[in-house]
Enzyme design. Structure first.
Site, short mmCIF file in Angstrom:
data_model
loop_
_atom_site.label_atom_id
_atom_site.label_comp_id
_atom_site.label_asym_id
_atom_site.label_seq_id
_atom_site.Cartn_x
_atom_site.Cartn_y
_atom_site.Cartn_z
N LYS A 172 0.85 -1.20 0.00
CA LYS A 172 0.00 0.00 0.00
C LYS A 172 0.88 1.24 0.00
CE LYS A 172 0.70 1.34 4.50
NZ LYS A 172 1.65 2.38 4.85
N ASP B 97 -2.49 -2.17 10.30
CA ASP B 97 -2.63 -2.04 8.84
C ASP B 97 -3.31 -3.25 8.19
OD1 ASP B 97 -1.56 0.46 8.41
OD2 ASP B 97 0.47 -0.26 8.01
O1 C5P Z 1 -0.47 -2.31 15.00
P1 C5P Z 1 0.94 -2.62 14.71
O2 C5P Z 1 1.47 -3.74 15.58
O3 C5P Z 1 1.24 -2.86 13.28
O4 C5P Z 1 1.76 -1.33 15.10
C1 C5P Z 1 3.15 -1.34 15.24
C2 C5P Z 1 3.56 -0.21 16.13
O5 C5P Z 1 3.34 1.04 15.47
C3 C5P Z 1 2.79 -0.10 17.42
O6 C5P Z 1 3.38 -0.87 18.42
C4 C5P Z 1 2.89 1.36 17.72
O7 C5P Z 1 4.15 1.65 18.29
C5 C5P Z 1 2.86 2.01 16.37
N1 C5P Z 1 1.54 2.47 15.91
C6 C5P Z 1 0.97 3.55 16.55
N2 C5P Z 1 -0.25 4.00 16.14
C7 C5P Z 1 -0.89 3.41 15.11
C8 C5P Z 1 -0.32 2.30 14.45
C9 C5P Z 1 0.90 1.86 14.89
O8 C5P Z 1 1.54 4.12 17.49
N3 C5P Z 1 -2.07 3.89 14.71
#
Ligand code: C5P
Length: 344
Positions: free
Chosen positions: A21, A155
């Site tokens: 993406k 995501d």
């Molecule tokens: O959700 P995911 O595990 O992919 O996110 C990875 C990291 O990115 C999270 O641990 C966080 O530190 C950060 N993140 C965030 N806010 C979001 C998406 C991701 O702070 N909306």
């Protein structure tokens, strides 16, 4: 929810192409109580894909994963294995017998750069969730699929939409958006140049840099993201119109100053890209992939050729131990539900 009646069907691998993406605009609105960040982002899938195949392991045992292509880190940590396990748990919770959810052998061809702001790992996870359910012949309702995807990562749910979307919340609240249309009403596929320097940026590091002060340098993205989502929603954009907004969109990533705080070498790199390409250059997600828009794939390919030549001649110095990964592709969009009226 059903189990497949035909055992032969289970032996054929299930294949999925998992797209990268691009964030055309990405606004960070603030930090939430759970530590995640509240986002407002227009995201679109591209023609750059990983290839995932899943087959039932007739011998039993544990799920396996073999990865070819880009180094995606330890296999045990790969989201594909976590997605298969999550799909199995959800199928069992929905009443499916464990013996009808046999172990799977996954093969992943990583063609999307890793930790690059393109959400390749999240896309692989969404593909694995969907493919595992198909391999077992299990149907789960859309709400359950979305919930499982959201647990795998912010995501991941985007890739269940199958087209462009406005992402809100931590990224899991999605509103599908219509894609660009040409004058006759057919989907427009502008060209896209993607340039990924060989520095893996950790998403948590970039968000931490935003918390630590880079937030003060952003803020312009909210309006651009809302405006783009609104124009797409109302079917108001063609390729030409999107390209006319390229400079506004290229500036509309609130995580760009944070990515630069993590790796300051991105500043001269972007400056060199701007000089060599002569068009607006944006950043996707938490970086470090940079994008540029072109009217067609052919023009994006021509620009990719120029950049590769610049790398070879030393005119483009990129951070990282290897040359940057340079690819020309297109945005992909679902086929229109009905043929445009103006077509014969
Ligand atoms: O959700 P995911 O595990 O992919 O996110 C990875 C990291 O990115 C999270 O641990 C966080 O530190 C950060 N993140 C965030 N806010 C979001 C998406 C991701 O702070 N909306």
């Amino acid at each position: 929810m059903t189990a497949p009646p035909d055992p032969l069907r289970r032996l054929a691998p299930v294949v999925r192409l998992a797209p990268a993406k691009v964030n055309l605009a990405l606004a960070v609105l603030g930090v939430r109580r759970d530590g995640y960040h509240e986002l407002h982002s227009v995201m679109a899938p591209t023609g750059m894909t990983d290839r995932l195949s899943l087959a039932v392991l007739p011998t039993g045992g544990l799920d396996t994963l073999h990865v070819a292509g880009f180094d995606a880190g330890p296999v045990a940590d790969n989201l594909v294995l976590r997605a298969i396990a999550a799909a199995r748990r959800a199928a069992r919770a929905a009443g499916c017998r464990p013996d009808l959810l046999p172990p799977l052998a996954a093969r992943l061809e990583k063609r999307i750069p890793v930790a690059a702001g393109l959400a390749g790992g999240s896309s692989d996870a969404a593909a694995a969730l969907d493919a595992a359910l198909e391999a077992w012949g299990v149907e789960l309702d859309a709400g359950t699929r979305r919930a499982v995807a959201a647990e795998l990562g912010s995501d991941v749910p985007f890739f269940l939409v199958g087209g462009p979307a406005l992402a809100e919340g931590r990224g899991e609240r999605l509103t599908p958006l219509p894609w660009l249309r040409d004058a006759a009403g057919w989907p427009d596929r502008p060209g896209l140049l993607l340039v990924t320097p060989a520095v893996a940026l950790s998403t948590p590091d970039v968000f931490r840099a935003w918390d630590a002060g880079a937030r003060a340098l952003g803020g312009a993205a909210r309006l651009a993201s809302a405006h783009l989502a609104d124009e797409l929603r109302r079917g108001m954009l063609s390729s030409d119109m999107l390209l006319a907004r390229a400079s506004v969109l290229a500036a509309a990533n609130d995580l760009a100053p944070a990515a630069v705080a993590v790796d300051p070498a991105l500043v001269p790199f972007k400056r060199a890209l701007l000089r060599l390409l002569g068009v607006p250059v944006g950043m996707s997600g938490s970086g470090p992939t940079h994008w540029a828009l072109y009217p067609s794939l052919a023009e994006a390919e021509e620009a990719a050729g120029r950049l590769r030549a610049a790398v070879a001649s030393g005119a483009l110095a990129a951070p990282g131990p290897q040359p940057p990964f340079i690819a020309a592709t297109v945005f992909t969009a679902p086929a229109p539900a009905a043929a445009p009226e103006s077509q014969p």
